[in-house]
Scaffold this motif. Sequence first.
Motif, PDB file in Angstrom:
ATOM      1  N   MET A  38       0.827  -1.198   0.000  1.00 22.37           N
ATOM      2  CA  MET A  38       0.000   0.000   0.000  1.00 22.37           C
ATOM      3  C   MET A  38       0.871   1.261   0.000  1.00 22.37           C
ATOM      4  O   MET A  38       0.530   2.247  -0.637  1.00 22.37           O
ATOM      5  N   GLY A  39       1.989   1.197   0.712  1.00 16.68           N
ATOM      6  CA  GLY A  39       2.866   2.361   0.770  1.00 16.68           C
ATOM      7  C   GLY A  39       3.464   2.701  -0.578  1.00 16.68           C
ATOM      8  O   GLY A  39       3.572   3.871  -0.956  1.00 16.68           O
ATOM      9  N   MET A  40       3.840   1.669  -1.338  1.00 20.84           N
ATOM     10  CA  MET A  40       4.423   1.899  -2.661  1.00 20.84           C
ATOM     11  C   MET A  40       3.395   2.515  -3.606  1.00 20.84           C
ATOM     12  O   MET A  40       3.731   3.379  -4.419  1.00 20.84           O
ATOM     13  N   ILE A  41       2.152   2.094  -3.510  1.00 22.62           N
ATOM     14  CA  ILE A  41       1.093   2.664  -4.351  1.00 22.62           C
ATOM     15  C   ILE A  41       0.912   4.142  -4.039  1.00 22.62           C
ATOM     16  O   ILE A  41       0.787   4.969  -4.950  1.00 22.62           O
ATOM     17  N   LEU A  42       0.916   4.490  -2.759  1.00 28.82           N
ATOM     18  CA  LEU A  42       0.785   5.902  -2.376  1.00 28.82           C
ATOM     19  C   LEU A  42       1.994   6.720  -2.827  1.00 28.82           C
ATOM     20  O   LEU A  42       1.852   7.886  -3.201  1.00 28.82           O
ATOM     21  N   LEU A  43       3.179   6.112  -2.792  1.00 29.03           N
ATOM     22  CA  LEU A  43       4.368   6.804  -3.296  1.00 29.03           C
ATOM     23  C   LEU A  43       4.216   7.146  -4.773  1.00 29.03           C
ATOM     24  O   LEU A  43       4.508   8.272  -5.202  1.00 29.03           O
ATOM     25  N   MET A 101       2.267  15.209  -7.596  1.00 30.20           N
ATOM     26  CA  MET A 101       3.265  16.276  -7.454  1.00 30.20           C
ATOM     27  C   MET A 101       3.793  16.702  -8.820  1.00 30.20           C
ATOM     28  O   MET A 101       3.989  17.888  -9.080  1.00 30.20           O
ATOM     29  N   PHE A 102       4.041  15.738  -9.697  1.00 28.80           N
ATOM     30  CA  PHE A 102       4.538  16.029 -11.043  1.00 28.80           C
ATOM     31  C   PHE A 102       3.533  16.881 -11.819  1.00 28.80           C
ATOM     32  O   PHE A 102       3.909  17.866 -12.465  1.00 28.80           O
ATOM     33  N   VAL A 103       2.252  16.533 -11.743  1.00 31.57           N
ATOM     34  CA  VAL A 103       1.211  17.303 -12.435  1.00 31.57           C
ATOM     35  C   VAL A 103       1.154  18.725 -11.888  1.00 31.57           C
ATOM     36  O   VAL A 103       1.091  19.696 -12.658  1.00 31.57           O
ATOM     37  N   GLY A 104       1.186  18.879 -10.563  1.00 30.44           N
ATOM     38  CA  GLY A 104       1.166  20.211  -9.965  1.00 30.44           C
ATOM     39  C   GLY A 104       2.384  21.031 -10.352  1.00 30.44           C
ATOM     40  O   GLY A 104       2.280  22.230 -10.639  1.00 30.44           O
ATOM     41  N   PHE A 105       3.553  20.398 -10.405  1.00 31.37           N
ATOM     42  CA  PHE A 105       4.780  21.102 -10.784  1.00 31.37           C
ATOM     43  C   PHE A 105       4.722  21.566 -12.237  1.00 31.37           C
ATOM     44  O   PHE A 105       5.055  22.710 -12.558  1.00 31.37           O
ATOM     45  N   ILE A 106       4.310  20.675 -13.131  1.00 30.17           N
ATOM     46  CA  ILE A 106       4.203  21.047 -14.544  1.00 30.17           C
ATOM     47  C   ILE A 106       3.190  22.174 -14.725  1.00 30.17           C
ATOM     48  O   ILE A 106       3.411  23.108 -15.504  1.00 30.17           O
ATOM     49  N   TRP A 107       2.104  22.126 -13.983  1.00 30.75           N
ATOM     50  CA  TRP A 107       1.084  23.176 -14.034  1.00 30.75           C
ATOM     51  C   TRP A 107       1.691  24.518 -13.610  1.00 30.75           C
ATOM     52  O   TRP A 107       1.451  25.546 -14.245  1.00 30.75           O
ATOM     53  N   MET A 108       2.489  24.518 -12.544  1.00 32.75           N
ATOM     54  CA  MET A 108       3.141  25.759 -12.099  1.00 32.75           C
ATOM     55  C   MET A 108       4.147  26.257 -13.135  1.00 32.75           C
ATOM     56  O   MET A 108       4.243  27.467 -13.381  1.00 32.75           O
ATOM     57  N   VAL A 109       4.895  25.359 -13.750  1.00 29.42           N
ATOM     58  CA  VAL A 109       5.877  25.762 -14.765  1.00 29.42           C
ATOM     59  C   VAL A 109       5.176  26.342 -15.993  1.00 29.42           C
ATOM     60  O   VAL A 109       5.627  27.351 -16.550  1.00 29.42           O
ATOM     61  N   VAL A 110       4.062  25.748 -16.400  1.00 31.00           N
ATOM     62  CA  VAL A 110       3.301  26.293 -17.534  1.00 31.00           C
ATOM     63  C   VAL A 110       2.801  27.694 -17.205  1.00 31.00           C
ATOM     64  O   VAL A 110       2.882  28.610 -18.040  1.00 31.00           O
ATOM     65  N   ASN A 111       2.305  27.886 -15.984  1.00 26.32           N
ATOM     66  CA  ASN A 111       1.858  29.226 -15.575  1.00 26.32           C
ATOM     67  C   ASN A 111       3.025  30.205 -15.538  1.00 26.32           C
ATOM     68  O   ASN A 111       2.868  31.383 -15.875  1.00 26.32           O
ATOM     69  N   ALA A 164       9.830  27.356  -8.890  1.00 22.39           N
ATOM     70  CA  ALA A 164       8.411  27.208  -9.240  1.00 22.39           C
ATOM     71  C   ALA A 164       7.531  27.451  -8.016  1.00 22.39           C
ATOM     72  O   ALA A 164       6.469  28.083  -8.129  1.00 22.39           O
ATOM     73  N   MET A 165       7.983  27.010  -6.849  1.00 25.69           N
ATOM     74  CA  MET A 165       7.201  27.233  -5.630  1.00 25.69           C
ATOM     75  C   MET A 165       7.200  28.715  -5.249  1.00 25.69           C
ATOM     76  O   MET A 165       6.180  29.259  -4.847  1.00 25.69           O
ATOM     77  N   VAL A 166       8.349  29.351  -5.383  1.00 27.34           N
ATOM     78  CA  VAL A 166       8.442  30.790  -5.099  1.00 27.34           C
ATOM     79  C   VAL A 166       7.538  31.550  -6.056  1.00 27.34           C
ATOM     80  O   VAL A 166       6.801  32.456  -5.651  1.00 27.34           O
ATOM     81  N   LEU A 208      -1.599  23.963  -4.617  1.00 27.38           N
ATOM     82  CA  LEU A 208      -2.296  23.067  -3.700  1.00 27.38           C
ATOM     83  C   LEU A 208      -2.336  21.637  -4.236  1.00 27.38           C
ATOM     84  O   LEU A 208      -2.314  20.677  -3.460  1.00 27.38           O
ATOM     85  N   THR A 209      -2.371  21.472  -5.564  1.00 30.44           N
ATOM     86  CA  THR A 209      -2.270  20.141  -6.163  1.00 30.44           C
ATOM     87  C   THR A 209      -0.910  19.531  -5.850  1.00 30.44           C
ATOM     88  O   THR A 209      -0.809  18.368  -5.433  1.00 30.44           O
ATOM     89  N   TRP A 210       0.156  20.319  -6.030  1.00 30.89           N
ATOM     90  CA  TRP A 210       1.508  19.846  -5.712  1.00 30.89           C
ATOM     91  C   TRP A 210       1.614  19.492  -4.226  1.00 30.89           C
ATOM     92  O   TRP A 210       2.198  18.461  -3.863  1.00 30.89           O
ATOM     93  N   LEU A 211       1.039  20.336  -3.367  1.00 28.78           N
ATOM     94  CA  LEU A 211       1.105  20.110  -1.924  1.00 28.78           C
ATOM     95  C   LEU A 211       0.336  18.853  -1.522  1.00 28.78           C
ATOM     96  O   LEU A 211       0.800  18.086  -0.672  1.00 28.78           O
ATOM     97  N   ALA A 212      -0.818  18.615  -2.133  1.00 30.36           N
ATOM     98  CA  ALA A 212      -1.588  17.394  -1.845  1.00 30.36           C
ATOM     99  C   ALA A 212      -0.784  16.162  -2.253  1.00 30.36           C
ATOM    100  O   ALA A 212      -0.766  15.157  -1.532  1.00 30.36           O
ATOM    101  N   GLY A 213      -0.119  16.236  -3.392  1.00 27.15           N
ATOM    102  CA  GLY A 213       0.736  15.129  -3.815  1.00 27.15           C
ATOM    103  C   GLY A 213       1.869  14.886  -2.842  1.00 27.15           C
ATOM    104  O   GLY A 213       2.232  13.741  -2.566  1.00 27.15           O
ATOM    105  N   LEU A 214       2.442  15.968  -2.313  1.00 25.08           N
ATOM    106  CA  LEU A 214       3.522  15.839  -1.338  1.00 25.08           C
ATOM    107  C   LEU A 214       3.039  15.145  -0.071  1.00 25.08           C
ATOM    108  O   LEU A 214       3.726  14.271   0.469  1.00 25.08           O
TER     109      LEU A 214
END
Length: 85
Positions: free
Chosen positions: A1-6, A13-23, A42-44, A58-64
């Motif tokens: 279960m832990g590996m699935i959550l990872l 996190m990847f989706v949130g990061f790419i979204w921030m980079v596109v913005n 990107a976070m700054v 918040l998407t990136w943070l939820a993934g984290l």
Amino acid sequence: MGMILLVIGGLIMFVGFIWMVVNAFKTSLVWGICSLLIPLVAMVFAILNWSSNKTAFLTWLAGLVIYIVGMVMYMPTLQSTMPPM
């Protein structure tokens, strides 16, 4: 279960990061390149431009959070399979 959550947390996190980079690229080329190449820019950028990046951050943070929970769940499994020293 832990590996699935990872994996799920990492993907979110990847989706949130790419979204921030596109913005960031939408704002300026310099912000976009710096967000892509320099860690944490990107976070700054997302915090400085909160109104347009709130959902992406918040998407990136939820993934984290999901990733950290998965890591905590996976660590005891990893330790029990390691040979004794």
